[in-house]
Design a protein around this motif. Structure first.
Motif, mmCIF file in Angstrom:
data_model
loop_
_atom_site.group_PDB
_atom_site.id
_atom_site.type_symbol
_atom_site.label_atom_id
_atom_site.label_comp_id
_atom_site.label_asym_id
_atom_site.label_seq_id
_atom_site.Cartn_x
_atom_site.Cartn_y
_atom_site.Cartn_z
ATOM 1 N N ARG A 1 9.175 16.948 -39.320
ATOM 2 C CA ARG A 1 9.926 15.802 -39.836
ATOM 3 C C ARG A 1 11.368 15.834 -39.345
ATOM 4 N NH1 ARG A 1 11.004 14.371 -46.260
ATOM 5 N NH2 ARG A 1 12.383 12.584 -45.878
ATOM 6 N N LEU A 2 11.970 17.013 -39.340
ATOM 7 C CA LEU A 2 13.353 17.133 -38.880
ATOM 8 C C LEU A 2 13.469 16.727 -37.419
ATOM 9 C CD1 LEU A 2 16.277 17.987 -39.347
ATOM 10 C CD2 LEU A 2 15.617 20.350 -38.807
ATOM 11 N N ARG A 3 12.506 17.125 -36.584
ATOM 12 C CA ARG A 3 12.556 16.754 -35.169
ATOM 13 C C ARG A 3 12.420 15.247 -34.994
ATOM 14 N NH1 ARG A 3 9.688 21.812 -34.117
ATOM 15 N NH2 ARG A 3 11.128 23.167 -32.972
ATOM 16 N N ARG A 4 11.547 14.619 -35.791
ATOM 17 C CA ARG A 4 11.425 13.161 -35.696
ATOM 18 C C ARG A 4 12.736 12.481 -36.046
ATOM 19 N NH1 ARG A 4 6.300 14.162 -38.167
ATOM 20 N NH2 ARG A 4 7.174 13.610 -40.214
ATOM 21 N N GLU A 5 13.404 12.982 -37.072
ATOM 22 C CA GLU A 5 14.694 12.408 -37.458
ATOM 23 C C GLU A 5 15.734 12.619 -36.368
ATOM 24 O OE1 GLU A 5 14.111 13.139 -42.276
ATOM 25 O OE2 GLU A 5 15.433 14.441 -41.096
ATOM 26 N N LEU A 6 15.736 13.815 -35.771
ATOM 27 C CA LEU A 6 16.695 14.090 -34.704
ATOM 28 C C LEU A 6 16.398 13.256 -33.461
ATOM 29 C CD1 LEU A 6 17.084 17.972 -35.018
ATOM 30 C CD2 LEU A 6 18.677 16.200 -35.760
ATOM 31 N N PHE A 7 15.101 13.066 -33.172
ATOM 32 C CA PHE A 7 14.725 12.180 -32.071
ATOM 33 C C PHE A 7 15.373 10.814 -32.254
ATOM 34 C CE2 PHE A 7 10.805 14.607 -30.718
ATOM 35 C CZ PHE A 7 11.149 14.673 -29.381
ATOM 36 N N ALA A 8 15.222 10.249 -33.455
ATOM 37 C CA ALA A 8 15.731 8.908 -33.715
ATOM 38 C C ALA A 8 17.253 8.864 -33.623
ATOM 39 C CB ALA A 8 15.266 8.434 -35.086
ATOM 40 N N VAL A 9 17.936 9.820 -34.256
ATOM 41 C CA VAL A 9 19.401 9.804 -34.290
ATOM 42 C C VAL A 9 19.981 9.991 -32.896
ATOM 43 C CG1 VAL A 9 21.452 11.007 -35.146
ATOM 44 C CG2 VAL A 9 19.532 10.578 -36.687
ATOM 45 N N THR A 10 19.487 11.000 -32.160
ATOM 46 C CA THR A 10 20.050 11.268 -30.839
ATOM 47 C C THR A 10 19.738 10.143 -29.853
ATOM 48 O OG1 THR A 10 18.086 12.605 -30.305
ATOM 49 C CG2 THR A 10 20.041 13.771 -31.097
ATOM 50 N N SER A 11 18.552 9.567 -29.954
ATOM 51 C CA SER A 11 18.206 8.461 -29.058
ATOM 52 C C SER A 11 19.055 7.233 -29.361
ATOM 53 C CB SER A 11 16.726 8.119 -29.176
ATOM 54 O OG SER A 11 15.915 9.212 -28.788
ATOM 55 N N LEU A 12 19.264 6.941 -30.650
ATOM 56 C CA LEU A 12 20.096 5.804 -31.022
ATOM 57 C C LEU A 12 21.522 5.983 -30.523
ATOM 58 C CD1 LEU A 12 20.628 3.170 -32.547
ATOM 59 C CD2 LEU A 12 21.007 4.524 -34.615
ATOM 60 N N LEU A 13 22.083 7.160 -30.770
ATOM 61 C CA LEU A 13 23.455 7.425 -30.321
ATOM 62 C C LEU A 13 23.560 7.339 -28.798
ATOM 63 C CD1 LEU A 13 24.923 10.320 -32.514
ATOM 64 C CD2 LEU A 13 25.862 8.046 -32.157
ATOM 65 N N THR A 14 22.623 7.968 -28.104
ATOM 66 C CA THR A 14 22.669 7.948 -26.643
ATOM 67 C C THR A 14 22.554 6.525 -26.115
ATOM 68 O OG1 THR A 14 21.663 10.149 -26.542
ATOM 69 C CG2 THR A 14 21.606 8.830 -24.539
ATOM 70 N N GLY A 15 21.648 5.742 -26.702
ATOM 71 C CA GLY A 15 21.477 4.365 -26.261
ATOM 72 C C GLY A 15 22.742 3.545 -26.425
ATOM 73 N N VAL A 16 23.384 3.651 -27.583
ATOM 74 C CA VAL A 16 24.615 2.884 -27.820
ATOM 75 C C VAL A 16 25.726 3.348 -26.891
ATOM 76 C CG1 VAL A 16 26.425 2.409 -29.512
ATOM 77 C CG2 VAL A 16 24.031 2.340 -30.210
ATOM 78 N N LEU A 17 25.859 4.656 -26.699
ATOM 79 C CA LEU A 17 26.936 5.172 -25.857
ATOM 80 C C LEU A 17 26.740 4.773 -24.400
ATOM 81 C CD1 LEU A 17 27.356 8.749 -27.395
ATOM 82 C CD2 LEU A 17 28.722 6.707 -27.843
ATOM 83 N N VAL A 18 25.498 4.871 -23.912
ATOM 84 C CA VAL A 18 25.233 4.465 -22.536
ATOM 85 C C VAL A 18 25.498 2.975 -22.356
ATOM 86 C CG1 VAL A 18 23.385 4.133 -20.837
ATOM 87 C CG2 VAL A 18 23.637 6.331 -21.992
ATOM 88 N N ALA A 19 25.171 2.176 -23.373
ATOM 89 C CA ALA A 19 25.370 0.732 -23.277
ATOM 90 C C ALA A 19 26.840 0.360 -23.107
ATOM 91 C CB ALA A 19 24.801 0.038 -24.512
ATOM 92 N N VAL A 20 27.759 1.162 -23.657
ATOM 93 C CA VAL A 20 29.183 0.804 -23.573
ATOM 94 C C VAL A 20 29.953 1.583 -22.517
ATOM 95 C CG1 VAL A 20 29.270 0.107 -25.986
ATOM 96 C CG2 VAL A 20 29.852 2.458 -25.385
ATOM 97 N N SER A 21 29.344 2.655 -21.973
ATOM 98 C CA SER A 21 30.116 3.486 -21.042
ATOM 99 C C SER A 21 29.347 3.913 -19.808
ATOM 100 C CB SER A 21 30.626 4.748 -21.760
ATOM 101 O OG SER A 21 29.544 5.583 -22.128
#
Length: 352
Positions: free
Chosen positions: A255-275
């Motif tokens: 469960r922790l890995r699934r949560e980390l998958f979601a958080v890190t992917s969301l953050l990476t996606g937003v950061l790549v989109a702006v930079s």
């Protein structure tokens, strides 16, 4: 003195050290932001920078002039976006390294940034985004690309039921190169030559299009991502000791890995989109912070965010001012710094 007493005696020391480091980094961040706004094609005295910022914050700004425009409309948003992106990369790097239990991992090496870039470029080139690289469609596509690429790399690394950290890194590099090739193919399909050049420059890392309107989404994503990760700091500590140990401490690793998958992917996606895809920051920052405050994620996460913010503001300033005739992509500067450090870390790992 018993081991428990000794451990108890060390905690205040490390906590106090973390507090001192956080204070120093906060001051360094203010200094870096000030210099980032002050330095450029037209240098503006630090005192005048703070005068303009003070007037704007208090609502008593005089009639807008050239320097007021440069400071408030151009350089301050860019410097703040650099700090936000750097903080996010520091957080993502720390979380990914805990997730895969590999200190050589970061979103760039594991192909997450490449997946996010592919999603973002697909939306930009196909004309589905609202505005260049900053419409809501672009962050959503970047998030989906980051999540899909991360899941693919993880599935390859876990083939056969085992888990080899080096295989994960190699799978990430391979998948990242494949996705980068497909991204280049999409860019070649763009009909507008100017758009093609702009996308290519953005992919190498650029904050040149930063405006005040574009700060809200990445700032909110980084803040929520930090809160989510900080709330799981103890669980991240347990995960580093292995799945069996973590389960014995009451942590559900899956469960922790699934949560980390979601958080890190969301953050990476937003950061790549702006930079764009900025490499090596998420790799270097956690290492530096661990050397100073140890591996406890309760201290490591906030210090990684601060260190990443300071580093990227400084790197962006260098990228803007190193050459007189043109601006360097941020990824070029981070690669020059990060590649030798990565080789050093790989050499040390192989020796061990």
């Amino acid at each position: 003195m018993t081991a428990a007493t000794a451990a108890t005696g060390r905690r205040p020391t490390r906590t106090a050290r973390a507090g001192l480091v956080a204070s120093a980094l906060s001051l360094a961040l203010v200094l870096a932001l000030t210099l980032a706004v002050s330095l450029g094609a037209v240098d503006i005295p630090v005192r005048e920078v703070w005068t303009v910022v003070g007037h704007r914050l208090t609502g008593s700004a005089p009639e807008a002039g050239t320097r007021d425009l440069i400071v408030w409309q151009l350089r301050v948003p860019r410097a703040l976006l650099a700090a936000i992106v750097g903080a996010g990369l520091g957080l993502v790097g720390t979380a990914v390294q805990a997730l895969v239990r590999n200190p050589l991992a970061d979103p760039y090496l594991l192909g997450i940034s490449s997946g996010a870039s592919l999603g973002a470029v697909a939306v930009i080139v196909l004309g589905a985004g609202t505005g260049f690289a900053f419409g809501f469609g672009v962050p959503a596509a970047a998030f989906a690309g980051a999540l899909a690429s991360f899941a693919l790399v993880w599935a390859i690394a876990r083939r056969g039921g085992g888990f080899a950290p080096m295989r994960l890194v190699l799978a990430g590099v391979a998948i990242g190169q494949f996705l980068s090739g497909f991204t280049s193919f999409l860019i070649l399909q763009a009909g507008d030559e100017q758009q093609t050049r702009g996308v290519l420059f953005w992919l190498m890392g650029s904050l040149g299009a930063a405006t005040w309107d574009q700060l809200a989404v990445p700032a909110a994503a980084v803040a929520l991502g930090w809160l989510a990760l900080q709330g799981r700091a103890r669980h991240l500590n347990a995960l580093l000791m292995g799945d069996e140990t973590a389960a014995g401490l009451g942590v559900d690793p899956s469960r922790l890995r699934r949560e980390l998958f979601a958080v890190t992917s969301l953050l990476t996606g937003v950061l790549v989109a702006v930079s764009g895809a900025i490499g090596f920051v998420g790799l270097l920052v956690p290492h530096v912070c661990r050397l100073v405050v140890g591996g406890d994620h309760r201290r490591l996460l906030p210090l990684s965010a601060l260190t990443g913010a300071v580093l990227l503001v400084a790197v962006d300033t260098v990228a803007r001012t190193a050459l007189d005739t043109q601006e360097l992509p941020i990824g070029v500067v981070t690669a020059v710094i990060g590649a030798p450090v990565l080789l050093y870390l790989l050499d040390r790992k192989l020796e061990r």
